[in-house]
Design a protein around this motif. Sequence first.
Motif, short mmCIF file in Angstrom:
data_model
loop_
_atom_site.label_atom_id
_atom_site.label_comp_id
_atom_site.label_asym_id
_atom_site.label_seq_id
_atom_site.Cartn_x
_atom_site.Cartn_y
_atom_site.Cartn_z
N PRO A 87 -53.76 2.28 19.77
CA PRO A 87 -54.13 0.95 19.24
C PRO A 87 -54.24 -0.11 20.34
O PRO A 87 -55.11 -0.98 20.28
N LEU A 88 -53.38 -0.02 21.36
CA LEU A 88 -53.42 -0.99 22.46
C LEU A 88 -54.77 -0.93 23.17
O LEU A 88 -55.42 -1.95 23.40
N SER A 89 -55.19 0.28 23.49
CA SER A 89 -56.46 0.46 24.21
C SER A 89 -57.66 0.03 23.38
O SER A 89 -58.65 -0.46 23.91
N ARG A 90 -57.55 0.28 22.09
CA ARG A 90 -58.64 -0.11 21.19
C ARG A 90 -58.81 -1.63 21.25
O ARG A 90 -59.91 -2.15 21.36
N TRP A 91 -57.66 -2.34 21.21
CA TRP A 91 -57.72 -3.79 21.29
C TRP A 91 -58.26 -4.24 22.65
O TRP A 91 -59.13 -5.13 22.71
N VAL A 92 -57.78 -3.63 23.73
CA VAL A 92 -58.23 -4.01 25.08
C VAL A 92 -59.75 -3.84 25.20
O VAL A 92 -60.45 -4.74 25.67
N MET A 93 -60.24 -2.70 24.77
CA MET A 93 -61.67 -2.41 24.92
C MET A 93 -62.52 -3.44 24.16
O MET A 93 -63.49 -3.99 24.69
N ARG A 94 -62.12 -3.71 22.92
CA ARG A 94 -62.89 -4.65 22.11
C ARG A 94 -62.86 -6.06 22.71
O ARG A 94 -63.89 -6.72 22.83
N GLN A 95 -61.67 -6.49 23.10
CA GLN A 95 -61.53 -7.85 23.66
C GLN A 95 -62.29 -7.99 24.98
O GLN A 95 -62.97 -8.99 25.21
N ALA A 96 -62.19 -6.98 25.84
CA ALA A 96 -62.85 -7.04 27.15
C ALA A 96 -64.38 -7.07 26.96
O ALA A 96 -65.08 -7.83 27.63
N CYS A 97 -64.88 -6.27 26.02
CA CYS A 97 -66.33 -6.25 25.78
C CYS A 97 -66.80 -7.56 25.18
O CYS A 97 -67.86 -8.08 25.52
N LYS A 98 -65.99 -8.10 24.28
CA LYS A 98 -66.32 -9.38 23.64
C LYS A 98 -66.40 -10.49 24.69
O LYS A 98 -67.37 -11.25 24.75
N ASP A 99 -65.39 -10.56 25.53
CA ASP A 99 -65.35 -11.59 26.58
C ASP A 99 -66.48 -11.37 27.59
O ASP A 99 -67.10 -12.33 28.06
#
Length: 278
Positions: A87-99
């Motif tokens: 779940p941590l990585s899922r959040w990181v990936m989404r947030q990094a791509c969004k930013d």
Amino acid sequence: AKQQGRNTYEVYTEDLDRKLSQRVTLRSELQEAIEHGHLNLHYQPLINREGEVDGLEALVRWYHPTKGFISPAKFIPIAEETGQIIPLSRWVMRQACKDAQQLVAQGLLKGRMAVNLSPLQFHRPNFLSTLRNVLNETHLAPEHLELELTEGILMRDADGAIDILHALSGMGVSTAIDDFGTGFSSLSYLRDLPIDKIKIDRSFVQDAVKSDKNAAICQGVITLALELDLRVVAEGIETVEQHDYLMSLGCEVFQGYLFAKPMPLDSLITWLTQKAQM
Ligand code: C2E
Ligand code: CA
Ligand code: CA
Ligand code: CA
């Protein structure tokens, strides 16, 4: 002597107990942090030979309400053990791509956003489909994404890794080998796998100006990378001396506190805007 031995043993087990309970606590607190959004991303610029921004690396941050800053070097390994890395990585990936997409839209990012991958994440059967979904949802072009993998990730299941790397390359997502030189892997994967970049670990980079052996390793890795048509990054550049030396060896990209520390998105936007006006 006997008495002393016993005391040493007790101290040792107490210490071990304390460490163990710290880990258990950290684990449940990390669960909370993931669920309540107490994680944060910082971004560190990578700089090319001309001094321009070549790309960014996303680095996860955890500010604990009472304990303050906890280093990813401490909680990422725990998350990897407990499976919380998923779940941590899922959040990181989404947030990094969004930013990243926001920065691209503002004209502030021309290169790639690099995201660190964990072994568990990379070897999940649904890794590629999850990644495609994130790119679709965030509207980030794959040409703006790079994935950083360690040698350990590739060694874990080399046959599986090769298929995933080919799929990524087909999509337009690039890949970098992180902490290069610290693992115990063979060099054949540099020949056999579709990898784009090597990041020389900062332990070699920082001592290159002090130790002939580290200098030789940096020189060797850079020569190898250039011969194999791989891009090469020097991590952890803190001094002008280190930068000059790695420049003289032909290194193409530089990352370190000398240029910029990892920073939150708002500071990064200010930093990139100022840099663009220079
Ligand atoms: P890494 O991928 O090798 O990241 C580079 C680390 O070097 C970062 O530490 C960065 O802050 C630090 N650094 C950059 N420039 C300098 C410098 O000039 N001097 C020194 N001394 N350090 C510098 P950080 O942010 O503490 O991250 C530590 C490690 O935690 C990362 O090493 C990476 O392995 C892991 N990590 C961080 N974020 C993530 C993530 O989102 N996912 C995964 N799976 N791992 C992550
Ligand atoms: Ca990295
Ligand atoms: Ca690294
Ligand atoms: Ca490292």
